[in-house]
Write a protein that holds these residues in place. Structure first.
Motif, mmCIF file in Angstrom:
data_model
loop_
_atom_site.group_PDB
_atom_site.id
_atom_site.type_symbol
_atom_site.label_atom_id
_atom_site.label_comp_id
_atom_site.label_asym_id
_atom_site.label_seq_id
_atom_site.Cartn_x
_atom_site.Cartn_y
_atom_site.Cartn_z
ATOM 1 N N THR A 56 39.829 49.830 53.067
ATOM 2 C CA THR A 56 40.686 48.524 53.131
ATOM 3 C C THR A 56 41.378 48.107 54.453
ATOM 4 O O THR A 56 41.120 47.134 54.921
ATOM 5 C CB THR A 56 41.726 48.576 52.100
ATOM 6 O OG1 THR A 56 41.133 48.803 50.530
ATOM 7 C CG2 THR A 56 42.642 46.940 51.722
ATOM 8 N N ASN A 182 41.340 35.442 51.633
ATOM 9 C CA ASN A 182 39.954 35.825 51.711
ATOM 10 C C ASN A 182 39.951 37.342 51.923
ATOM 11 O O ASN A 182 38.896 37.925 51.419
ATOM 12 C CB ASN A 182 38.998 35.037 52.675
ATOM 13 C CG ASN A 182 37.855 35.645 52.564
ATOM 14 O OD1 ASN A 182 36.937 35.413 51.572
ATOM 15 N ND2 ASN A 182 37.292 36.012 53.849
ATOM 16 N N ILE A 184 42.162 39.672 51.217
ATOM 17 C CA ILE A 184 42.723 40.240 49.836
ATOM 18 C C ILE A 184 41.533 40.139 48.830
ATOM 19 O O ILE A 184 41.212 41.227 48.221
ATOM 20 C CB ILE A 184 43.809 39.482 49.524
ATOM 21 C CG1 ILE A 184 44.989 39.635 50.324
ATOM 22 C CG2 ILE A 184 44.082 40.033 48.014
ATOM 23 C CD1 ILE A 184 46.161 38.717 50.070
ATOM 24 N N TYR A 185 40.722 39.123 48.628
ATOM 25 C CA TYR A 185 39.731 38.897 47.843
ATOM 26 C C TYR A 185 38.716 39.901 48.128
ATOM 27 O O TYR A 185 38.238 40.410 47.215
ATOM 28 C CB TYR A 185 39.325 37.382 47.992
ATOM 29 C CG TYR A 185 38.006 37.228 47.014
ATOM 30 C CD1 TYR A 185 38.294 37.126 45.492
ATOM 31 C CD2 TYR A 185 36.783 36.761 47.575
ATOM 32 C CE1 TYR A 185 37.310 37.044 44.814
ATOM 33 C CE2 TYR A 185 35.886 36.622 46.339
ATOM 34 C CZ TYR A 185 36.034 36.695 45.173
ATOM 35 O OH TYR A 185 35.073 36.186 44.456
ATOM 36 N N THR A 186 38.250 40.072 49.079
ATOM 37 C CA THR A 186 36.911 40.922 49.580
ATOM 38 C C THR A 186 37.354 42.420 50.013
ATOM 39 O O THR A 186 36.308 43.107 49.958
ATOM 40 C CB THR A 186 36.380 40.360 50.872
ATOM 41 O OG1 THR A 186 37.083 40.056 52.074
ATOM 42 C CG2 THR A 186 35.677 38.817 50.761
ATOM 43 N N VAL A 188 40.405 43.804 48.748
ATOM 44 C CA VAL A 188 41.115 44.435 47.737
ATOM 45 C C VAL A 188 41.007 44.236 46.180
ATOM 46 O O VAL A 188 40.346 45.195 45.678
ATOM 47 C CB VAL A 188 42.647 43.726 47.967
ATOM 48 C CG1 VAL A 188 43.643 44.585 47.134
ATOM 49 C CG2 VAL A 188 42.961 44.430 49.588
ATOM 50 N N THR A 189 40.869 43.040 45.856
ATOM 51 C CA THR A 189 40.772 42.760 44.459
ATOM 52 C C THR A 189 39.132 42.769 44.048
ATOM 53 O O THR A 189 38.974 43.001 42.876
ATOM 54 C CB THR A 189 41.337 41.245 44.137
ATOM 55 O OG1 THR A 189 40.498 40.036 44.889
ATOM 56 C CG2 THR A 189 42.803 41.211 44.517
ATOM 57 N N HIS A 190 38.389 42.467 44.955
ATOM 58 C CA HIS A 190 36.846 42.485 44.695
ATOM 59 C C HIS A 190 36.436 43.228 45.600
ATOM 60 O O HIS A 190 34.899 43.027 46.002
ATOM 61 C CB HIS A 190 36.347 40.982 44.571
ATOM 62 C CG HIS A 190 36.829 39.982 43.484
ATOM 63 N ND1 HIS A 190 38.170 39.809 43.380
ATOM 64 C CD2 HIS A 190 36.146 39.813 42.210
ATOM 65 C CE1 HIS A 190 38.264 39.088 42.306
ATOM 66 N NE2 HIS A 190 37.101 38.842 41.590
ATOM 67 N N LYS A 191 36.787 44.383 46.285
ATOM 68 C CA LYS A 191 36.102 45.093 47.246
ATOM 69 C C LYS A 191 34.792 45.746 46.833
ATOM 70 O O LYS A 191 33.938 45.980 47.569
ATOM 71 C CB LYS A 191 37.038 46.103 47.866
ATOM 72 C CG LYS A 191 37.495 47.156 46.723
ATOM 73 C CD LYS A 191 38.542 48.208 47.429
ATOM 74 C CE LYS A 191 38.877 49.239 46.269
ATOM 75 N NZ LYS A 191 39.833 50.153 47.142
ATOM 76 N N ASP A 192 34.577 46.194 45.440
ATOM 77 C CA ASP A 192 33.565 46.758 44.867
ATOM 78 C C ASP A 192 32.344 45.827 44.946
ATOM 79 O O ASP A 192 31.043 46.254 44.956
ATOM 80 C CB ASP A 192 33.662 47.283 43.246
ATOM 81 C CG ASP A 192 34.825 48.449 43.560
ATOM 82 O OD1 ASP A 192 34.816 49.074 44.423
ATOM 83 O OD2 ASP A 192 35.286 48.463 42.524
#
Length: 384
Positions: A56, A182, A184-186, A188-192
């Motif tokens: 991250t 974006n 945070i989205y890529t 953290v929240t949707h890193k998988d």
């Protein structure tokens, strides 16, 4: 390695400027070449630091420092008051990363392979951001056009320019917020969902550097790029006059390629290793970073240094080129596969646009830019 050999241009450029007082053309050329290996070392140092910080924070460091060399060059050009050149450099970076960088990566990675496969979902997210980029850069230009009312007085022209600047500041702030969200989205929240298939690309094939070495290279490289950028920006106007090229063309082609050359090399390297998904992420991700982070950041910086810059591009062809980038990249990547001919198409679009920019005269440069056109073009226009 060739990159390390190019470091010889660092002392050469300094000697030419401060000892031999050489013509600006030679200073510009040597400073330009010197920035290329320095940018590559900056990229390596960033990757080394990112590899120790976890996925991250490492991803955040990579996107933050990924365009540092280009940002430094733009700031020094901005200090000279060449806002048209800075905006040309922004456009050139968008074109260079998405068309030249990605085209080279696909073409080089296709040698010995029929097709190269990558994540359609990741490509789809990148393509969505590309269209946001197009909308964000079209709005200031369209607003400027609608405010050019018939019979405008000098006072009205000043008012319009002020409105352009205020709108550009607002757009810049919105883009920076979207860019942060974006990340945070890529990351953290949707890193998988958006994780690349191969996660061991953070520091190359060799062992990790000591932390002190990575930071020393990052700080030292930044300082040296700043020094070379000062030489380059100081010699820009005289070089354009000597070569018979507009500063606009030097910004959109030469400065943009120099600032992003290390990313072209990295993308081609990973594509050759069969990591085309990573190469696409580098090329298109860098394009998005330029438009949603570097460009709005430069708008804010321009106000702090007293050289205000808006996001209204002087040539309509720049807007057409940005739209062409989004359409071409989306068309190539939408199926999750890439072939060598698609790489050729991306390179062809870049060359066609480069030819057009070679002959265009930006309105903001007025007669000075027209005087710098190639002789054959000037004579043709005069005859007409």
């Amino acid at each position: 390695m060739i990159m390390n050999l190019l470091l010889i241009f660092l002392p050469i450029s300094l000697l030419l400027e401060y000892v031999f007082k050489a013509p600006p053309l030679w200073v510009f050329f040597t400073a330009t070449v010197a920035i290329i290996p320095l940018a590559d070392w900056l990229r390596k140092a960033t990757e080394q630091i990112a590899a120790r910080a976890g996925p991250t924070i490492g991803g955040l460091l990579n996107v933050t420092f990924g365009n540092l060399a280009e940002l430094i060059i733009a700031i020094f050009v901005l200090l000279q008051g060449n806002t048209t050149v800075v905006k040309a450099q922004i456009t050139g970076s968008i074109l260079g990363n998405a068309l030249l960088g990605l085209g080279l990566a696909i073409l080089i990675g296709s040698f010995g392979r029929t097709t190269q496969k990558f994540s359609r979902q990741n490509a789809g997210q990148l393509n969505s951001m590309l269209f946001l980029l197009v909308i964000a850069l079209l709005i200031p230009a369209l607003f400027d056009y609608t405010e050019r009312l018939p019979g405008f007085t000098a006072g009205g022209e000043v008012l319009r320019q002020n409105l352009d600047e205020h709108l550009s500041l607002g757009v810049a702030i919105v883009l920076l917020v979207v860019y942060a969200l974006n990340l945070i989205y890529t990351l953290v929240t949707h890193k998988d969902v958006f994780a690349l298939e191969d996660e061991d690309h953070g520091h190359g094939d060799g062992p990790l550097w000591p932390v002190w070495r990575a930071w020393a290279v990052l700080i030292g490289g930044t300082a040296l790029i700043a020094l070379e950028s000062e030489l380059l920006s100081g010699a820009l106007e005289a070089t354009s006059s000597t070569l018979g090229l507009s500063p606009f063309f030097l910004g959109i082609i030469v400065l943009a390629v120099v600032g992003n050359f290390a990313e072209y090399i990295a993308g081609s390297y990973f594509a050759r290793q069969g990591k085309i998904g990573l190469a696409i992420n580098i090329a298109v991700g860098a394009t998005i970073q330029v438009a949603l982070f570097t460009a709005p950041l430069l708008v804010l910086i321009s106000y702090f240094i007293g050289k205000p810059m808006n996001l209204v591009f002087s040539s309509p062809l720049e807007l057409v080129a940005i739209v062409a980038v989004a359409l071409t990249v989306t068309t190539v990547t939408k199926d999750g596969e890439a072939t060598w001919f698609e790489g050729v198409m991306l390179l062809a679009v870049y060359l066609l646009l480069a030819l057009a920019f070679f002959f265009v005269t930006p309105k903001a440069e007025g007669e000075k830019a027209g005087a710098m056109r190639p002789p054959a073009v000037n004579s043709t226009l005069s005859a007409a």
